[in-house]
Design an enzyme around this catalytic site. Structure first.
Site, PDB file in Angstrom:
ATOM      1  N   SER A 153      58.939  28.161  39.284  1.00 23.51           N
ATOM      2  CA  SER A 153      57.805  28.505  40.138  1.00 23.51           C
ATOM      3  C   SER A 153      57.785  27.594  41.373  1.00 23.51           C
ATOM      4  CB  SER A 153      56.519  28.416  39.302  1.00 23.51           C
ATOM      5  OG  SER A 153      55.454  29.055  39.947  1.00 23.51           O
ATOM      6  N   ASP A 230      55.504  38.951  34.769  1.00 28.52           N
ATOM      7  CA  ASP A 230      54.956  37.743  35.383  1.00 28.52           C
ATOM      8  C   ASP A 230      53.791  38.138  36.289  1.00 28.52           C
ATOM      9  OD1 ASP A 230      54.521  35.543  37.148  1.00 28.52           O
ATOM     10  OD2 ASP A 230      56.581  34.873  36.842  1.00 28.52           O
ATOM     11  N   HIS A 263      55.227  34.259  32.903  1.00 28.20           N
ATOM     12  CA  HIS A 263      55.488  33.076  33.734  1.00 28.20           C
ATOM     13  C   HIS A 263      55.514  31.776  32.919  1.00 28.20           C
ATOM     14  CE1 HIS A 263      55.799  31.617  37.870  1.00 28.20           C
ATOM     15  NE2 HIS A 263      54.906  30.678  37.651  1.00 28.20           N
TER      16      HIS A 263
END
Lengths: 283, 283
Positions: A153, A230, A263
Site C-alpha cells: 500500500s 481490495d 487489502h
C-alpha cells in the site's frame, strides 16, 4: 543474535532457525528514536546474505510485518535477511501529528518533507534510501550488493519510488497492493500537499508512474500483486496506471490481479512466498 | 464463506485460497457472546474436511492464532479446517474478573468452575468439549469423525485434558509448551483454587498427568514441542512430568525439546507445519 553499538536491542527471539529481532536507534534524518525489525536467517552464520527491505502501509509500525506476514519461514529457507522499518518518525510532538490515520504518525509516505513543521523530521525517503542501509550494511551480516525492497500500500509506493531512484542500492522490487500514483489518488494528494506543498511538479519525484516515465527501470521485472476485493482498489491504488506507464516504456511488469483477496495481511501472507522467491531469483 | 443462523459473521477474508473468518455466537455454557476463528480450506468446497481445534494461552483471544500462527498456509495445503476459540467468557462483570492476567478474563483454564461466582459462566471445559463441537459439526463443512485438538501453554493443558477425557470426539492431540500438570505449578494452583476450591482431589479431573495415570490414552502418539529458552519451562510447564506419566503407562509421547526457542508465537509458528502434519496423519 546481533549486538551493535549503533542500535539497541528491544527483543530477539528464535524463529525458524534464525533470529527475529527488533532494534531501536537514534536516527539523524528523523531526529528521533526509530525502531526496525530484522530477521537474520541461519545461513548468515556462515556467509553474508542478501537482504530485503519491507515498507509497511498506513497506520503500521515495524511490528505488522514481523508478526503477521509469515515471511520468516521463507527467509530462513532462502537465506534472506528481512528488514522492516517503521512508517514515520514518532513522538516529534508536531501539532496535528497524531490527528489522522493517513497523515503524520504512521503515514510518513516515504518522502522528505519540505513544508513546516514536517520538513525537520519527516524525512523517511532519506531514512530508507540512505541512512538505514548505510547503518545496516555496516552492522549486519548482509551483502550490500544484494539488497531488494518491497512493501504494501503506502509502503508499496515507497518501495517502488525508492527502487526507481536508487537502483544502485536496491536491485529488485515488488509490491502488494501499492499506491502506484499518489499524485492521482486522495491519500496521496493529501499527503503530498501536506509534506511538499501545493506545487504538483514537486510531487513527481515521489510518484512511481511519473518516475517510470522519466527514469525507466533497467532492473529485473517488477512484481505486483493486487487483490480484486481490495476496498481501496479503484479510488486509491489504480494499478492500471503503472501498467500503462510500464507498457509505454517496455518495462517488464508482472501485475497479478488476485481474485477475491482484500487489502489485509491475510492477502500479503498468501503471496509472501512468491515475493521472496522473486527477489531471491534476482539478488 | 459460511453463513449460519447460529452465529454472526464478524469478518471473512480470503487466505491461501480458503476463507479465514471470525464468528460470534450466544453460548449457553458461558452465558455470553463468544467469538471464534474458523479457517475453511479450499478443499471444503468439494467434501467435508477434518478439523483441528486450537486452544490459546493466558491473555489470548481467538485472534492470536488467526493472526500470528501462520497456520492457514498449511491448513490450505493439507485440507484441514482450523478452529480457534476464545480463552474465557468475556464481560460477565464478576468482581475481580479483569484484575489478573492469569485468572478470570483470558484465563478460563478450560475447566467448569464450581466456586462462586465463577461457576455460572466459567464453563470452558463444557464449551470446548461439547457445545462448540456440537455447533460446528452441524454448521461447518467438516467431518465430525476427524477432529483433532492442540494448543499452547494454558491451551496445551486444555487440549491434553479435553482429548484425554473425550477421545470419542478428539482423535489426535498435540501441544506447544503446555502446562502438563496444573496441580503442580503456580499458574495452575491459583486457577484451580479459584475455579474449583481447595479440595485437590477435584483438581485431578483437569490435570493431564493425573488423567494419563487414571485413564491412559489409546489414540495416536502425543506430540509436544517445548522451547529450551522458554522462561516458564521450569516453574510452570515441567514437561518431565508428562514424560514420566506416559512412560509409566507406555503411552507414545514425542516430546521434542527445541533448542533456543521461547514461549512466543515465533516458536509456535516455527513448528506449526509439523503439528498440522502430525494431525493430518491420524485424522
Amino acid at each position: 543474535m546481533i549486538v551493535s553499538k549503533k542500535f539497541e536491542t528491544i527483543s530477539a527471539q528464535k524463529s525458524f532457525g534464525g533470529t527475529q529481532s527488533v532494534y531501536r536507534h537514534a536516527s539523524t534524518e528523523t531526529g528521533c528514536p526509530m525502531r526496525f525489525g530484522v530477521f537474520i536467517p541461519p545461513q548468515a552464520a556462515h556467509r553474508p546474505v542478501p537482504a530485503l527491505y519491507y515498507l509497511a502501509g498506513l497506520t503500521c509500525t515495524e511490528e505488522n510485518f514481523v508478526v503477521k506476514a509469515g515471511a520468516q519461514r521463507i527467509g530462513a529457507e532462502l537465506g534472506i535477511a528481512l528488514i522492516a522499518p517503521d512508517t514515520s518518525p514518532r513522538g516529534l510532538h508536531y501539532p496535528s501529528e497524531d490527528d489522522a490515520y493517513d497523515f503524520g504518525s504512521g503515514a510518513g509516505f516515504y518522502v522528505d518533507a519540505t513544508e513546516a513543521p514536517w520538513q525537520t523530521g519527516y524525512r523517511m525517503y532519506s531514512y530508507i534510501s540512505r541512512e538505514l542501509p548505510d547503518l545496516l550494511n555496516a552492522e549486519l551480516p548482509i551483502d550490500p550488493a544484494r539488497i531488494g525492497i518491497f512493501g504494501h500500500s503506502m509502503g508499496g509506493h515507497g518501495a517502488l519510488t525508492i527502487a526507481l531512484k536508487h537502483p544502485e542500492t536496491f536491485k529488485s522490487v515488488s509490491a502488494f497492493a501499492p499506491i502506484v500514483s499518489p499524485m492521482r489518488c486522495p491519500w496521496g494528494e493529501k499527503a503530498l500537499t501536506g509534506y511538499l506543498g501545493t506545487d504538483r511538479n514537486a510531487w513527481r519525484a515521489y510518484d512511481a508512474t511519473a518516475l517510470i516515465e522519466e527514469r525507466g527501470w533497467a532492473g529485473p521485472p517488477i512484481l505486483i500483486d493486487q487483490g480484486t476485493a481490495d476496498p481501496f482498489l479503484e479510488r486509491e491504488l489504480k494499478p492500471e496506471l503503472i501498467r500503462a506507464a510500464c507498457a509505454a516504456k517496455t518495462i517488464p511488469l508482472d501485475l497479478r490481479m488476485q481474485d477475491g483477496y482484500d487489502h489485509s495481511y491475510f492477502f500479503i501472507a498468501t503471496f509472501m512466498d512468491d515475493h521472496l522467491r522473486h527477489h531471491a531469483r534476482y539478488l
